[in-house]
Design a protein around this motif. Structure first.
Motif, mmCIF file in Angstrom:
data_model
loop_
_atom_site.group_PDB
_atom_site.id
_atom_site.type_symbol
_atom_site.label_atom_id
_atom_site.label_comp_id
_atom_site.label_asym_id
_atom_site.label_seq_id
_atom_site.Cartn_x
_atom_site.Cartn_y
_atom_site.Cartn_z
ATOM 1 N N LEU A 134 4.665 -50.724 -25.600
ATOM 2 C CA LEU A 134 6.057 -51.160 -25.680
ATOM 3 C C LEU A 134 6.203 -52.592 -25.155
ATOM 4 N N TYR A 135 7.040 -53.371 -25.847
ATOM 5 C CA TYR A 135 7.530 -54.635 -25.292
ATOM 6 C C TYR A 135 8.843 -54.337 -24.569
ATOM 7 N N HIS A 136 9.060 -54.942 -23.410
ATOM 8 C CA HIS A 136 10.342 -54.873 -22.721
ATOM 9 C C HIS A 136 11.034 -56.219 -22.901
ATOM 10 N N ILE A 137 12.161 -56.224 -23.609
ATOM 11 C CA ILE A 137 12.803 -57.473 -24.013
ATOM 12 C C ILE A 137 14.246 -57.504 -23.540
ATOM 13 N N LEU A 138 14.611 -58.608 -22.895
ATOM 14 C CA LEU A 138 15.997 -58.885 -22.532
ATOM 15 C C LEU A 138 16.590 -59.827 -23.571
ATOM 16 N N THR A 139 17.738 -59.468 -24.119
ATOM 17 C CA THR A 139 18.390 -60.326 -25.103
ATOM 18 C C THR A 139 19.884 -59.998 -25.172
ATOM 19 N N PRO A 140 20.729 -61.016 -25.399
ATOM 20 C CA PRO A 140 22.160 -60.755 -25.600
ATOM 21 C C PRO A 140 22.523 -60.468 -27.044
ATOM 22 N N VAL A 141 21.549 -60.437 -27.955
ATOM 23 C CA VAL A 141 21.833 -60.169 -29.369
ATOM 24 C C VAL A 141 22.406 -58.754 -29.500
ATOM 25 N N PRO A 142 23.516 -58.579 -30.210
ATOM 26 C CA PRO A 142 24.136 -57.246 -30.329
ATOM 27 C C PRO A 142 23.234 -56.255 -31.063
ATOM 28 N N PRO A 143 23.362 -54.965 -30.723
ATOM 29 C CA PRO A 143 22.475 -53.944 -31.317
ATOM 30 C C PRO A 143 22.501 -53.908 -32.835
ATOM 31 N N GLU A 144 23.671 -54.154 -33.446
ATOM 32 C CA GLU A 144 23.727 -54.089 -34.912
ATOM 33 C C GLU A 144 22.855 -55.155 -35.562
ATOM 34 N N ASN A 145 22.634 -56.283 -34.873
ATOM 35 C CA ASN A 145 21.728 -57.314 -35.384
ATOM 36 C C ASN A 145 20.277 -57.027 -35.008
ATOM 37 N N LEU A 146 20.078 -56.414 -33.847
ATOM 38 C CA LEU A 146 18.711 -56.104 -33.411
ATOM 39 C C LEU A 146 18.034 -55.130 -34.366
ATOM 40 N N ARG A 147 18.808 -54.309 -35.045
ATOM 41 C CA ARG A 147 18.212 -53.358 -35.988
ATOM 42 C C ARG A 147 17.491 -54.067 -37.132
ATOM 43 N N LEU A 148 17.860 -55.325 -37.377
ATOM 44 C CA LEU A 148 17.238 -56.088 -38.463
ATOM 45 C C LEU A 148 15.987 -56.831 -38.013
ATOM 46 N N VAL A 149 15.769 -56.930 -36.711
ATOM 47 C CA VAL A 149 14.649 -57.710 -36.183
ATOM 48 C C VAL A 149 13.339 -56.943 -36.378
ATOM 49 N N ASN A 150 12.374 -57.619 -37.012
ATOM 50 C CA ASN A 150 11.048 -57.000 -37.179
ATOM 51 C C ASN A 150 9.923 -57.999 -36.921
ATOM 52 N N CYS A 151 10.249 -59.105 -36.245
ATOM 53 C CA CYS A 151 9.241 -60.131 -35.992
ATOM 54 C C CYS A 151 9.599 -60.881 -34.710
ATOM 55 N N LEU A 152 8.600 -61.111 -33.855
ATOM 56 C CA LEU A 152 8.762 -61.915 -32.647
ATOM 57 C C LEU A 152 7.935 -63.186 -32.807
ATOM 58 N N LEU A 153 8.595 -64.337 -32.695
ATOM 59 C CA LEU A 153 7.900 -65.614 -32.781
ATOM 60 C C LEU A 153 7.897 -66.275 -31.411
ATOM 61 N N LEU A 154 6.704 -66.618 -30.951
ATOM 62 C CA LEU A 154 6.533 -67.280 -29.663
ATOM 63 C C LEU A 154 6.200 -68.745 -29.910
#
Length: 311
Positions: free
Chosen positions: A260-280
């Protein structure tokens, strides 16, 4: 442009995470990103293109590419009182001058940027594009320190940190008077298999990828392809995608046992459902986030005060 960026942050209509403070190392991707974002513009409202101010050497050639590719109606050029090396960017000058990735009138064939990604930017052999139709507004400001590059670099670094801190301020609860430290906030748990991972600015060995991701600033992105996990490890991309970025977050921990990644973000949950990629990328978390929080006991990851100033 009403003031410092951290004072009036807005959710953009379309955003791509470039991952670096300068495009000098990858100008082709910068142009690809610019074209991708510009494709969202529907011309229902006026558009201001705020260029980055890199106008020496290859930066000037890149600026000519941008003017040629985006076809603005007006170009505002601000001169610097103690530097006269830059020619006025008249339509005729842009028409004749070769850019970094495009050619002028006397060299008709354009350089191909990337197979598939820049098909619409290629010029056929012998093609002679017409002179750009824009109006040049040439301004002679007398700003103090306008030519002081070191001042601008320090100032821009502070503004970037302030923008990140302003963004992280959305993590705070509006009904609590005291500011909560980040380590007291509950992060999202994201399975390794749910998101693909990519380090933008450098090559990292797969065995070291989690050391790079831990305690880092990441772009929360959406790629069109379905994320498929062949193993129980992280899903790694071999190329940096040009894709929508929905916001940012901090990977505040990696659980290797539960994957598991543990991620802090203010992005609302309805938008987080679309996230499928983490760019560093090469964007650092401000030092004060790591060393200035109350209530931390023990060592802080990736932070040390035991070093020799002479080294």
């Amino acid at each position: 442009l009403p003031g410092p960026p951290f004072t009036h942050q807005q959710t953009p209509r379309k955003m791509v995470y470039y991952g670096q403070t300068s495009c000098e190392q990858d100008t082709e991707r910068y142009l690809d990103v610019m074209k991708y974002v510009f494709s969202c513009y529907k011309k229902e409202v006026p558009l201001i293109i705020n260029t980055m101010g890199w106008v020496k050497g290859e930066g000037l050639l890149l600026l000519i590419d941008i003017i040629r590719l985006l076809s603005p109606s007006h170009v505002v050029q601000m001169d610097v009182c103690d530097w006269k090396a830059m020619a006025p960017l008249t339509p005729e000058h842009v028409h004749l001058q070769a850019g970094l990735h495009t050619k002028g009138k006397q060299q008709p064939k354009c350089k191909q940027l990337d197979v598939g990604a820049a098909e619409s930017w290629k010029c056929s052999e012998g093609e002679d594009a017409s002179v750009p139709q824009y109006k040049l507004l040439y301004v002679h400001p007398e700003f103090p320190r306008a030519g002081n590059c070191s001042y601008r670099r320090v100032h821009s670094g502070i503004l970037r940190d302030m923008s990140i801190l302003g963004y992280l301020g959305h993590l705070q609860y509006p009904d609590i008077g005291a500011v909560l430290p980040l380590h007291s906030l509950v992060p999202y748990q994201v399975p390794f298999s749910a998101v693909a991972l990519r380090v933008i600015h450098t090559d990292v060995a797969p065995t070291n990828i989690m050391y790079a991701v831990n305690a880092s600033w990441v772009g929360l992105c959406c790629i069109p392809d379905e994320v498929r996990c062949q193993t129980d490890g992280p899903v790694l991309l071999t190329q940096t995608p040009v894709c929508d970025c929905l916001g940012f977050g901090i990977v505040r921990g990696v659980d290797m046992e539960k994957k598991l990644y543990h991620i802090l973000t203010p992005v609302p949950p309805e938008n987080l459902r679309l996230v499928n990629c983490l760019l560093l990328g090469n964007i650092a978390i401000p030092n004060c986030v790591l060393v200035g929080q109350q209530g931390i006991e023990g060592e802080i990851p990736y932070v040390t005060s035991d070093y020799n100033y002479s080294i």
